[in-house]
Design a protein around this motif. Structure first.
Motif, PDB file in Angstrom:
ATOM      1  N   VAL A  84      -1.799  52.626  24.408  1.00  0.00           N
ATOM      2  CA  VAL A  84      -1.150  51.077  25.944  1.00  0.00           C
ATOM      3  C   VAL A  84      -1.184  50.903  27.046  1.00  0.00           C
ATOM      4  O   VAL A  84      -1.299  50.925  28.243  1.00  0.00           O
ATOM      5  CB  VAL A  84       0.526  51.032  25.828  1.00  0.00           C
ATOM      6  N   GLY A  85      -2.026  52.700  27.632  1.00  0.00           N
ATOM      7  CA  GLY A  85      -2.366  53.005  29.187  1.00  0.00           C
ATOM      8  C   GLY A  85      -4.315  53.672  28.978  1.00  0.00           C
ATOM      9  O   GLY A  85      -4.311  54.196  28.106  1.00  0.00           O
ATOM     10  N   VAL A  86      -3.531  54.031  30.066  1.00  0.00           N
ATOM     11  CA  VAL A  86      -4.919  55.081  30.824  1.00  0.00           C
ATOM     12  C   VAL A  86      -4.611  56.418  31.968  1.00  0.00           C
ATOM     13  O   VAL A  86      -3.505  56.015  32.253  1.00  0.00           O
ATOM     14  CB  VAL A  86      -6.009  53.994  30.808  1.00  0.00           C
ATOM     15  N   ARG A  87      -5.062  57.625  31.855  1.00  0.00           N
ATOM     16  CA  ARG A  87      -4.583  58.172  32.591  1.00  0.00           C
ATOM     17  C   ARG A  87      -6.182  58.676  32.827  1.00  0.00           C
ATOM     18  O   ARG A  87      -7.021  59.281  31.738  1.00  0.00           O
ATOM     19  CB  ARG A  87      -4.001  59.366  32.358  1.00  0.00           C
ATOM     20  N   ASP A  88      -6.466  59.186  34.059  1.00  0.00           N
ATOM     21  CA  ASP A  88      -7.540  59.812  34.656  1.00  0.00           C
ATOM     22  C   ASP A  88      -7.178  60.779  35.226  1.00  0.00           C
ATOM     23  O   ASP A  88      -6.375  60.255  37.010  1.00  0.00           O
ATOM     24  CB  ASP A  88      -8.390  59.152  35.081  1.00  0.00           C
ATOM     25  N   PHE A  90      -1.582  52.208  33.819  1.00  0.00           N
ATOM     26  CA  PHE A  90      -2.043  53.591  34.526  1.00  0.00           C
ATOM     27  C   PHE A  90      -1.233  54.269  35.044  1.00  0.00           C
ATOM     28  O   PHE A  90      -0.224  54.672  35.152  1.00  0.00           O
ATOM     29  CB  PHE A  90      -2.932  53.390  35.788  1.00  0.00           C
ATOM     30  N   ASP A  91      -1.451  55.679  34.156  1.00  0.00           N
ATOM     31  CA  ASP A  91      -0.763  57.012  34.131  1.00  0.00           C
ATOM     32  C   ASP A  91      -1.273  58.047  35.864  1.00  0.00           C
ATOM     33  O   ASP A  91      -2.255  58.273  35.520  1.00  0.00           O
ATOM     34  CB  ASP A  91      -0.509  57.564  32.684  1.00  0.00           C
ATOM     35  N   LEU A  92      -0.435  58.327  36.301  1.00  0.00           N
ATOM     36  CA  LEU A  92      -0.579  58.497  37.664  1.00  0.00           C
ATOM     37  C   LEU A  92      -0.150  59.378  37.876  1.00  0.00           C
ATOM     38  O   LEU A  92       1.184  59.895  38.026  1.00  0.00           O
ATOM     39  CB  LEU A  92      -0.143  56.844  39.132  1.00  0.00           C
ATOM     40  N   GLN A 135       0.096  47.845  36.858  1.00  0.00           N
ATOM     41  CA  GLN A 135       0.873  48.692  36.432  1.00  0.00           C
ATOM     42  C   GLN A 135       0.985  49.894  36.135  1.00  0.00           C
ATOM     43  O   GLN A 135       0.047  50.954  35.789  1.00  0.00           O
ATOM     44  CB  GLN A 135       1.494  48.160  34.633  1.00  0.00           C
ATOM     45  N   PHE A 136       1.190  50.938  36.933  1.00  0.00           N
ATOM     46  CA  PHE A 136       1.202  51.726  37.258  1.00  0.00           C
ATOM     47  C   PHE A 136       2.304  52.629  37.037  1.00  0.00           C
ATOM     48  O   PHE A 136       3.821  51.935  36.830  1.00  0.00           O
ATOM     49  CB  PHE A 136       1.372  52.754  39.474  1.00  0.00           C
ATOM     50  N   VAL A 137       2.470  53.897  36.198  1.00  0.00           N
ATOM     51  CA  VAL A 137       3.492  54.918  36.023  1.00  0.00           C
ATOM     52  C   VAL A 137       3.069  56.655  36.083  1.00  0.00           C
ATOM     53  O   VAL A 137       2.257  56.940  36.141  1.00  0.00           O
ATOM     54  CB  VAL A 137       3.242  55.282  34.395  1.00  0.00           C
ATOM     55  N   VAL A 138       4.407  56.476  36.902  1.00  0.00           N
ATOM     56  CA  VAL A 138       3.964  58.340  38.125  1.00  0.00           C
ATOM     57  C   VAL A 138       4.616  59.158  37.216  1.00  0.00           C
ATOM     58  O   VAL A 138       5.744  58.928  36.004  1.00  0.00           O
ATOM     59  CB  VAL A 138       4.589  58.265  39.245  1.00  0.00           C
ATOM     60  N   ILE A 153       8.872  55.459  36.666  1.00  0.00           N
ATOM     61  CA  ILE A 153       8.272  56.589  37.385  1.00  0.00           C
ATOM     62  C   ILE A 153       8.968  57.317  36.194  1.00  0.00           C
ATOM     63  O   ILE A 153       9.999  57.051  35.526  1.00  0.00           O
ATOM     64  CB  ILE A 153       8.798  57.169  38.149  1.00  0.00           C
ATOM     65  N   LYS A 154       8.512  58.472  35.615  1.00  0.00           N
ATOM     66  CA  LYS A 154       8.927  59.268  34.364  1.00  0.00           C
ATOM     67  C   LYS A 154       9.555  60.657  34.770  1.00  0.00           C
ATOM     68  O   LYS A 154       8.726  60.655  36.026  1.00  0.00           O
ATOM     69  CB  LYS A 154       7.647  59.181  33.063  1.00  0.00           C
ATOM     70  N   ILE A 155      10.417  60.347  34.294  1.00  0.00           N
ATOM     71  CA  ILE A 155      11.271  61.804  35.185  1.00  0.00           C
ATOM     72  C   ILE A 155      11.021  63.037  33.815  1.00  0.00           C
ATOM     73  O   ILE A 155      11.489  62.461  32.520  1.00  0.00           O
ATOM     74  CB  ILE A 155      12.784  61.469  35.104  1.00  0.00           C
TER      75      ILE A 155
END
Length: 313
Positions: free
Chosen positions: A121-125, A163-165, A186-189, A221-223
């Motif tokens: 469902v997402g990508v992280r770099d 995108f996991d940021l 969609q960005f996810v901190v 954001i992810k806490i």
């Protein structure tokens, strides 16, 4: 009286690995420190679904989101293939945020390959860079402005991938400009924006940068892993970090995640989630449910598990 959350939980951020595969170079005994996390020795053990379930046994975790765990960068699809072999019967790794080196000439083909897996469902770099080599994760600074990297990022929305940021506070302004340049992405901190500098100036930089980033409505954001840079933490030291994240993003754009087993360097799973529950206890029942369950379900597209009766509606 405040009432701590007791409902279902989606852990929005954790990792699994089998060190016997030899695919996690950052966990090699000779690799040294990484990202300011401290001594990594306790992480040099297998972390499989049964290990996660044992750590989380006191909490009503009904599903989890697995985030890429530093698998060898020349074989990022290999991690996804490995995840597919693991037991999913109890919701561990129900969804994947995978790695793609977005600046690579192979990025379009790799994104296609990763997106072909239903659970992706997402990508992280990872972008976190610091002048101190012992603190940095990324190989170089300025990646967010790199045209080749941006070309790779531009492909994610077509596949519906978030995108996991993961950045440090010094990069939050760049991240805000990136989110503005890609309004349909969609960005996810990750990890509250990684407040690594704990002095007054460092925390001010983090607070100000996070507030600017939160102005972009395509960012959530992810806490998670509050103890990564607060090794001598107390509930009183964690509370203002959690509350600032919620103040900036609101309860509809924030979610809780364990970052286990990495958070286990400085806290137990129970301590992580008991802290979340204690800090959030003054919020309404609906707000708590969004933070612990609903927002992760929406952002990471877990609705199908509800329709199949595997998650609460």
């Amino acid at each position: 009286m405040p009432k701590p959350y007791a409902g279902p939980i989606i852990d929005a951020h954790h990792h699994l690995w089998d060190l016997g595969l030899g695919r996690h170079p950052w966990l090699a005994a000779t690799a040294g420190e990484r990202g300011g996390l401290g001594e990594l020795g306790p992480l040099r053990r297998n972390c499989l679904p049964e290990d996660y379930r044992r750590d989380a046994i006191r909490h009503n975790v009904v599903a989890t989101v697995h985030v890429e765990a530093g698998w060898a960068s020349d074989d990022c699809v290999g991690e996804t293939q490995w995840l597919e072999t693991l037991d999913k019967s109890r919701g561990v790794a129900a969804r994947y945020v995978v790695h793609v080196p977005l600046a690579s000439p192979q990025a379009p083909a790799l994104i296609d390959s990763q997106a072909a897996f239903d659970r992706v469902v997402g990508v992280r770099d990872i972008l976190s860079w610091d002048p101190d080599p012992a603190r940095r994760f990324a190989a170089r600074d300025g990646i967010m402005d790199d045209s080749a990297w941006r070309a790779g990022l531009a492909l994610l929305a077509h596949h519906g991938l978030s995108f996991d940021l993961m950045v440090f506070p010094r990069q939050l302004g760049e991240a805000a400009r990136l989110a503005a340049a890609f309004p349909d992405q969609q960005f996810v901190v990750n990890h509250c924006g990684s407040p690594i500098d704990r002095d007054a100036e460092g925390m001010r930089r983090w607070r100000d940068g996070l507030r600017v980033l939160a102005e972009r409505d395509n960012v959530v954001i992810k806490i998670s892993d509050l103890v990564a840079y607060d090794h001598d933490w107390t509930l009183d030291s964690l509370r203002p970090v959690v509350l600032h994240c919620i103040d900036c993003f609101g309860t509809k754009r924030a979610m809780f995640g364990s970052d286990f087993p990495v958070a286990g360097l400085h806290a137990s799973f129970d301590e992580v989630y008991d802290s979340f529950k204690a800090i959030a206890a003054d919020l309404s029942a609906d707000e708590q449910a969004a933070l612990f369950f609903g927002n992760a379900k929406r952002i990471y597209r877990l609705d199908d598990l509800s329709s199949a009766g595997l998650l609460p509606a």
